[in-house]
Design a protein around this motif. Structure first.
Motif, short mmCIF file in Angstrom:
data_model
loop_
_atom_site.label_atom_id
_atom_site.label_comp_id
_atom_site.label_asym_id
_atom_site.label_seq_id
_atom_site.Cartn_x
_atom_site.Cartn_y
_atom_site.Cartn_z
N LYS A 47 0.85 -1.19 0.00
CA LYS A 47 0.00 0.00 0.00
C LYS A 47 0.88 1.24 0.00
N GLY A 48 0.62 2.14 -0.91
CA GLY A 48 1.39 3.37 -0.97
C GLY A 48 2.56 3.29 -1.93
N LYS A 49 3.33 4.38 -1.98
CA LYS A 49 4.39 4.53 -2.98
C LYS A 49 5.78 4.57 -2.37
N SER A 50 5.91 4.22 -1.10
CA SER A 50 7.20 4.41 -0.42
C SER A 50 8.32 3.53 -0.95
N MET A 51 7.97 2.42 -1.64
CA MET A 51 9.02 1.53 -2.14
C MET A 51 9.14 1.56 -3.66
N VAL A 93 4.43 -1.65 7.48
CA VAL A 93 5.27 -0.96 6.50
C VAL A 93 6.26 -1.96 5.90
N VAL A 94 6.69 -1.69 4.68
CA VAL A 94 7.74 -2.50 4.06
C VAL A 94 8.85 -1.55 3.62
N LYS A 95 10.09 -1.84 4.05
CA LYS A 95 11.23 -0.96 3.78
C LYS A 95 12.46 -1.79 3.48
N ARG A 96 13.52 -1.09 3.06
CA ARG A 96 14.79 -1.76 2.79
C ARG A 96 15.73 -1.57 3.98
N VAL A 169 15.94 1.36 8.62
CA VAL A 169 15.35 1.07 7.31
C VAL A 169 14.95 2.34 6.59
N ILE A 170 15.06 2.32 5.25
CA ILE A 170 14.67 3.46 4.42
C ILE A 170 13.96 2.93 3.17
#
Length: 229
Positions: A47-51, A93-96, A169-170
């Motif tokens: 969900k969303g555009k963060s990645m 959330v999903v991050k690197r 994470v970012i």
């Protein structure tokens, strides 16, 4: 009598073959059902555009929840955002992963902010080269980090150490991601798993690589980068 005795082995063989086929069909059915259950309960929808551009909103990702003690730098992880719910905490959330436990991390701001990492137990300093970041900076030009791994308008560039039980994470969409720069270190206990397979859309089915992200060793000290007391 002789006719019946001659046909008996053939009948037995046919019966055994039918039983074997039945067992194979049952096992195949159970495997398919297990895969369906895993896809339903061991996956999440982005969900969303963060990645972006790595992950797009609406994609369905299958997690590996069994190896959270083996998370590596640049893995994609899903976790629970820390902090009060009214400020976004509690959401998935999903991050690197950029900083592992014991690493020192920092961001030097400017027109194109630069992320630095000094791996745990090493004196070497590396710049994080993420091909997705330069074109997605936007107005997120702050420096980092405060003691909790965040940055703000008043923050200066300074090293902080990632706690032993946490990650830093970012998102790949630098200017459109709420990540450790905003909510601080992500506890490993709040990580649901590592992104393993892209299930949907069907045409994009497959695993994940490191996205071309790499560490570039610095040959000279980073000017103006102190240590947060």
């Amino acid at each position: 009598m002789s006719g019946r005795s001659l046909n008996a082995p053939v009948a037995d063989e046919r019966g055994s073959a039918a039983v074997a086929v039945g067992w194979i069909a049952l096992v195949a059915f159970l495997l398919v059902m297990a895969a369906v259950v895993a896809a339903l309960f061991g996956s999440f929808t982005v969900k969303g555009k963060s990645m972006e551009p790595t992950l797009a909103s609406g994609e369905r990702i299958l997690l590996d929840p069994l190896h959270n003690d083996e998370i590596e730098r640049f893995d994609l992880v899903q976790g629970i955002e820390p902090g009060p719910e009214r400020f976004g905490g509690g959401g998935q959330v999903v991050k690197r992963v950029i900083g592992l436990p014991g690493d020192r991390v920092a961001i030097v701001g400017g027109g194109k902010p630069v992320v630095y990492v000094s791996p745990a137990g090493a004196g070497d300093v590396f710049r994080v080269d993420n091909p997705a970041w330069p074109s997605r900076v936007g107005t997120e030009l702050g420096m980092c980090c405060e003691r909790d791994g965040t940055y703000g308008d008043a923050a200066s560039a300074a090293w902080v150490t990632v706690p032993e039980d946490s990650l830093w994470v970012i998102g790949d969409n630098w200017g459109g991601s709420t990540d450790s720069r905003a909510f601080g270190f992500l506890p490993v206990t709040d990580v649901s798993g590592t992104a393993w397979l892209r299930l949907l859309p069907a045409g994009s089915f497959g695993g994940f690589d490191d996205g071309g992200v790499e560490l570039v060793e610095m040959s000279t000290p980073v000017p103006g980068l102190g240590v947060r007391p």
